[in-house]
Design a protein around this motif. Structure first.
Motif, mmCIF file in Angstrom:
data_model
loop_
_atom_site.group_PDB
_atom_site.id
_atom_site.type_symbol
_atom_site.label_atom_id
_atom_site.label_comp_id
_atom_site.label_asym_id
_atom_site.label_seq_id
_atom_site.Cartn_x
_atom_site.Cartn_y
_atom_site.Cartn_z
ATOM 1 N N GLY A 106 3.985 11.697 20.659
ATOM 2 C CA GLY A 106 4.775 10.457 20.620
ATOM 3 C C GLY A 106 4.924 9.941 19.202
ATOM 4 O O GLY A 106 6.015 9.544 18.778
ATOM 5 N N LEU A 107 3.821 9.975 18.436
ATOM 6 C CA LEU A 107 3.869 9.533 17.040
ATOM 7 C C LEU A 107 4.772 10.462 16.216
ATOM 8 O O LEU A 107 5.606 10.001 15.433
ATOM 9 C CB LEU A 107 2.464 9.523 16.431
ATOM 10 C CG LEU A 107 2.426 9.294 14.919
ATOM 11 C CD1 LEU A 107 2.835 7.864 14.566
ATOM 12 C CD2 LEU A 107 1.069 9.609 14.322
ATOM 13 N N ALA A 108 4.605 11.767 16.408
ATOM 14 C CA ALA A 108 5.385 12.745 15.623
ATOM 15 C C ALA A 108 6.886 12.546 15.844
ATOM 16 O O ALA A 108 7.668 12.511 14.876
ATOM 17 C CB ALA A 108 4.977 14.163 16.019
ATOM 18 N N PHE A 109 7.288 12.377 17.122
ATOM 19 C CA PHE A 109 8.715 12.192 17.407
ATOM 20 C C PHE A 109 9.213 10.831 16.896
ATOM 21 O O PHE A 109 10.364 10.703 16.483
ATOM 22 C CB PHE A 109 9.002 12.354 18.913
ATOM 23 C CG PHE A 109 8.819 13.772 19.389
ATOM 24 C CD1 PHE A 109 9.521 14.825 18.810
ATOM 25 C CD2 PHE A 109 7.923 14.079 20.416
ATOM 26 C CE1 PHE A 109 9.336 16.147 19.237
ATOM 27 C CE2 PHE A 109 7.735 15.386 20.865
ATOM 28 C CZ PHE A 109 8.450 16.416 20.263
ATOM 29 N N THR A 110 8.329 9.822 16.911
ATOM 30 C CA THR A 110 8.698 8.492 16.387
ATOM 31 C C THR A 110 8.943 8.589 14.884
ATOM 32 O O THR A 110 9.929 8.060 14.356
ATOM 33 C CB THR A 110 7.573 7.464 16.678
ATOM 34 O OG1 THR A 110 7.329 7.437 18.087
ATOM 35 C CG2 THR A 110 7.964 6.066 16.230
ATOM 36 N N LEU A 111 8.039 9.283 14.183
ATOM 37 C CA LEU A 111 8.201 9.443 12.728
ATOM 38 C C LEU A 111 9.473 10.250 12.407
ATOM 39 O O LEU A 111 10.193 9.935 11.452
ATOM 40 C CB LEU A 111 6.971 10.153 12.130
ATOM 41 C CG LEU A 111 5.668 9.327 12.116
ATOM 42 C CD1 LEU A 111 4.493 10.190 11.689
ATOM 43 C CD2 LEU A 111 5.779 8.110 11.207
ATOM 44 N N ALA A 112 9.739 11.268 13.232
ATOM 45 C CA ALA A 112 10.950 12.086 13.021
ATOM 46 C C ALA A 112 12.207 11.225 13.165
ATOM 47 O O ALA A 112 13.140 11.309 12.353
ATOM 48 C CB ALA A 112 10.974 13.239 14.015
ATOM 49 N N LEU A 113 12.230 10.364 14.203
ATOM 50 C CA LEU A 113 13.387 9.496 14.413
ATOM 51 C C LEU A 113 13.544 8.492 13.280
ATOM 52 O O LEU A 113 14.665 8.097 12.940
ATOM 53 C CB LEU A 113 13.235 8.728 15.733
ATOM 54 C CG LEU A 113 13.809 9.354 16.999
ATOM 55 C CD1 LEU A 113 13.631 8.413 18.180
ATOM 56 C CD2 LEU A 113 15.302 9.658 16.848
ATOM 57 N N SER A 114 12.406 8.076 12.691
ATOM 58 C CA SER A 114 12.473 7.041 11.634
ATOM 59 C C SER A 114 13.229 7.551 10.401
ATOM 60 O O SER A 114 13.713 6.771 9.595
ATOM 61 C CB SER A 114 11.076 6.589 11.233
ATOM 62 O OG SER A 114 10.424 7.591 10.482
ATOM 63 N N LEU A 115 13.342 8.873 10.270
ATOM 64 C CA LEU A 115 14.095 9.441 9.135
ATOM 65 C C LEU A 115 15.596 9.160 9.272
ATOM 66 O O LEU A 115 16.334 9.177 8.298
ATOM 67 C CB LEU A 115 13.880 10.966 9.049
ATOM 68 C CG LEU A 115 12.422 11.433 8.899
ATOM 69 C CD1 LEU A 115 12.327 12.950 8.978
ATOM 70 C CD2 LEU A 115 11.843 10.930 7.572
ATOM 71 N N PHE A 116 16.036 8.902 10.535
ATOM 72 C CA PHE A 116 17.480 8.695 10.773
ATOM 73 C C PHE A 116 17.828 7.224 10.976
ATOM 74 O O PHE A 116 18.987 6.884 11.110
ATOM 75 C CB PHE A 116 17.921 9.498 12.004
ATOM 76 C CG PHE A 116 17.620 10.967 11.877
ATOM 77 C CD1 PHE A 116 18.440 11.808 11.135
ATOM 78 C CD2 PHE A 116 16.492 11.521 12.494
ATOM 79 C CE1 PHE A 116 18.151 13.163 11.012
ATOM 80 C CE2 PHE A 116 16.200 12.861 12.364
ATOM 81 C CZ PHE A 116 17.024 13.701 11.624
ATOM 82 N N SER A 140 0.814 -1.226 0.000
ATOM 83 C CA SER A 140 0.000 0.000 0.000
ATOM 84 C C SER A 140 0.845 1.272 0.000
ATOM 85 O O SER A 140 0.351 2.352 -0.310
ATOM 86 C CB SER A 140 -0.902 0.031 1.229
ATOM 87 O OG SER A 140 -0.118 0.290 2.381
ATOM 88 N N GLY A 141 2.107 1.141 0.399
ATOM 89 C CA GLY A 141 2.960 2.331 0.469
ATOM 90 C C GLY A 141 2.678 3.183 1.699
ATOM 91 O O GLY A 141 3.251 4.252 1.866
ATOM 92 N N LEU A 142 1.795 2.712 2.594
ATOM 93 C CA LEU A 142 1.492 3.450 3.832
ATOM 94 C C LEU A 142 2.659 3.317 4.795
ATOM 95 O O LEU A 142 3.328 2.286 4.820
ATOM 96 C CB LEU A 142 0.270 2.828 4.510
ATOM 97 C CG LEU A 142 -1.063 3.578 4.493
ATOM 98 C CD1 LEU A 142 -2.079 2.792 5.293
ATOM 99 C CD2 LEU A 142 -0.946 4.986 5.053
ATOM 100 N N SER A 143 2.905 4.350 5.586
ATOM 101 C CA SER A 143 3.949 4.238 6.605
ATOM 102 C C SER A 143 3.525 3.192 7.640
ATOM 103 O O SER A 143 2.429 3.263 8.194
ATOM 104 C CB SER A 143 4.140 5.585 7.300
ATOM 105 O OG SER A 143 4.689 5.381 8.589
ATOM 106 N N VAL A 144 4.392 2.217 7.865
ATOM 107 C CA VAL A 144 4.115 1.145 8.826
ATOM 108 C C VAL A 144 3.860 1.741 10.216
ATOM 109 O O VAL A 144 2.971 1.303 10.945
ATOM 110 C CB VAL A 144 5.313 0.170 8.893
ATOM 111 C CG1 VAL A 144 5.096 -0.887 9.951
ATOM 112 C CG2 VAL A 144 5.517 -0.488 7.548
ATOM 113 N N LEU A 145 4.651 2.765 10.561
ATOM 114 C CA LEU A 145 4.541 3.358 11.898
ATOM 115 C C LEU A 145 3.193 4.058 12.066
ATOM 116 O O LEU A 145 2.552 3.952 13.113
ATOM 117 C CB LEU A 145 5.681 4.350 12.137
ATOM 118 C CG LEU A 145 7.090 3.763 12.077
ATOM 119 C CD1 LEU A 145 8.139 4.859 12.244
ATOM 120 C CD2 LEU A 145 7.292 2.685 13.129
#
Length: 456
Positions: free
Chosen positions: A445-455, A349-354
């Motif tokens: 919590g979700l926003a910071f998790t997604l931000a970390l996933s970029l690294f 689906s291309g959806l973000s797993v997180l």
């Protein structure tokens, strides 16, 4: 209609056309039983599990074996840790160690820094304790601090509640994240490190900063103070000793994580730290150490320490059964192939797993009111995805589910009523303060998790 490959069951009878209805009916049944008919979550998860298996066309013997396998492995993986955590928490409370942490931090704070201090107190007390137990411990302190400082009850209370809640969703060794770590086979040390990294800014936003506004919307005085909950002993363990004891299991687990990153596999230091940092060993050491530093440190004799440890277990029996039944439900979702079907769909689906993990946990949390049921069910649905993810992404998946499990606590959540009654609020006031705070925790919590996933 093509047959879907199963993960653990060799039956070709389960067609993919029946899997999605099976999952939807199973989860809907779970929700209706818990919310409408007030059936205990342990029974609801057990019934829901068999419903999923039957609709999916799994033979009854396989359905029973799936459920008991999941129940047993979860009880072994997480149940022992919950029991050890409860013992530790009870020793902390009975020895007066919890009071010592609170009094020291609050005593050194000015009215301006008090909300920040209360956030730290909430997070420290929340690490080894279930939310409800932590809340009961903290409430007299919140009242006392509010009355002494002249600050609004909400201004002082919301940061403390945010501290308690953020550890519940994001920081192992709290049982909530441990359930997901176990189900998704995530690296515990890495999840702990990333969890702390995400929890700090999340707590700042939902605690002291949000409290400033919430206190304007809802201005209530602290209720008449009842007796503080200090132990009957003349002495208490000192602050440095108490703090060191509380942080001991966290330090041991972090030591294991760092050794795994920086030391060679055969290295003696790594072997030792790997052993000491295993959650079971780390918490067992913490309980034994607490008997001396907290128990003996507070002047408790052997009988008093034994009594304290003994009394810690009955209150968590229900939680142990619910978490283990959740493991059974998870295993049924995996063994029917439902998890694999969802995993394939997500990949294509291309959806973000997180984002998907967070959404699933949010929906189950809103429907059942239970952060634990949300964590367990979402982990079960997403478990087959883990094979396609790296170590860092798997740890972030745990945290996305944990963040989702905190979303908008409302009238079907026991925590909502506890806060409402203790703080003397109306339902509307509780929504404007507590429910909004939980939502900020979840979204941040979700926003910071997604931000970390970029690294990662």
């Amino acid at each position: 209609m093509h047959t879907h490959p199963l993960l653990a069951v060799s039956q070709d009878a389960v067609s993919s056309g029946r899997l999605i209805p099976a999952a939807l009916v199973g989860i809907a049944l779970l929700v209706v039983l818990i919310t409408r008919f007030k059936v205990n979550p342990f029974l609801s998860l057990t019934i829901g599990s068999f419903a999923v298996a039957m609709i999916a066309g799994l033979p009854i013997a396989d359905a029973i074996s799936s459920f008991t396998k999941g129940f047993g492995s979860t009880a072994a993986g997480v149940g022992i840790l919950i029991a050890l955590g409860a013992m530790f928490g009870k020793l902390l409370a009975d020895s007066g160690g919890a009071d010592e942490i609170v009094d020291t931090i609050v005593g050194r704070s000015s009215p301006r820094t008090l909300p920040w201090a209360m956030a730290v107190v909430g997070a420290l007390i929340g690490l080894p304790m279930f939310f409800e137990i932590g809340l009961v411990l903290l409430v007299p302190v919140i009242f006392l601090v509010s009355r002494r400082s002249g600050l609004s009850l909400i201004r002082v209370g919301i940061p403390a509640l945010a501290g308690l809640s953020v550890t519940h969703g994001l920081v192992p060794p709290h049982p909530g994240p441990l359930v997901a770590v176990d189900a998704l086979k995530a690296d515990l040390g890495l999840t702990l490190g990333l969890g702390v990294l995400i929890a700090i800014p999340t707590l700042v936003l939902a605690g002291p900063l949000f409290a400033r506004y919430a206190a304007r919307w809802v201005d209530v005085p602290a209720p008449e103070l009842y007796e503080t909950h200090a132990n009957g002993n003349a002495r208490r363990p000192g602050f440095p000793v108490t703090l060191a004891t509380v942080l001991l299991p966290v330090v041991l687990m972090m030591g294991k994580a760092l050794a795994d990153i920086f030391a060679a596999e055969a290295n003696l230091v790594r072997v030792v730290l790997d052993f000491l940092g295993t959650p079971l060993v780390a918490l067992l050491i913490a309980v034994v150490v607490a008997m001396f530093t907290l128990g003996r440190g507070a002047g408790m004799d052997r009988q008093a320490i034994a009594r304290s440890v003994e009394k810690s277990l009955p209150p968590i029996a229900g939680i142990l059964l619910i978490v283990s039944a959740g493991g059974g439900f998870k295993q049924t979702l995996v063994d029917t192939g439902i998890g694999k079907l969802v995993a394939d769909w997500v990949q294509n689906s291309g959806l973000s797993v997180l984002l998907l993990a967070w959404l699933i946990a949010v929906l189950i949390r809103l429907a059942t009111g239970s952060a634990t049921v949300a964590t367990v069910t979402a982990s079960g649905i997403l478990a087959p995805l883990v094979t396609t993810l790296g170590t860092g992404q798997t740890a972030l998946l745990v945290l996305a589910i944990g963040a989702g499990s905190l979303f908008f606590s409302h009238v079907n959540d026991a925590g909502f009523w506890l806060v409402k009654e203790y703080f003397g609020l109306s339902v509307g006031q509780t929504v404007k303060t507590w429910s909004l705070m939980e939502t900020i925790l979840s979204v941040a919590g979700l926003a910071f998790t997604l931000a970390l996933s970029l690294f990662l």
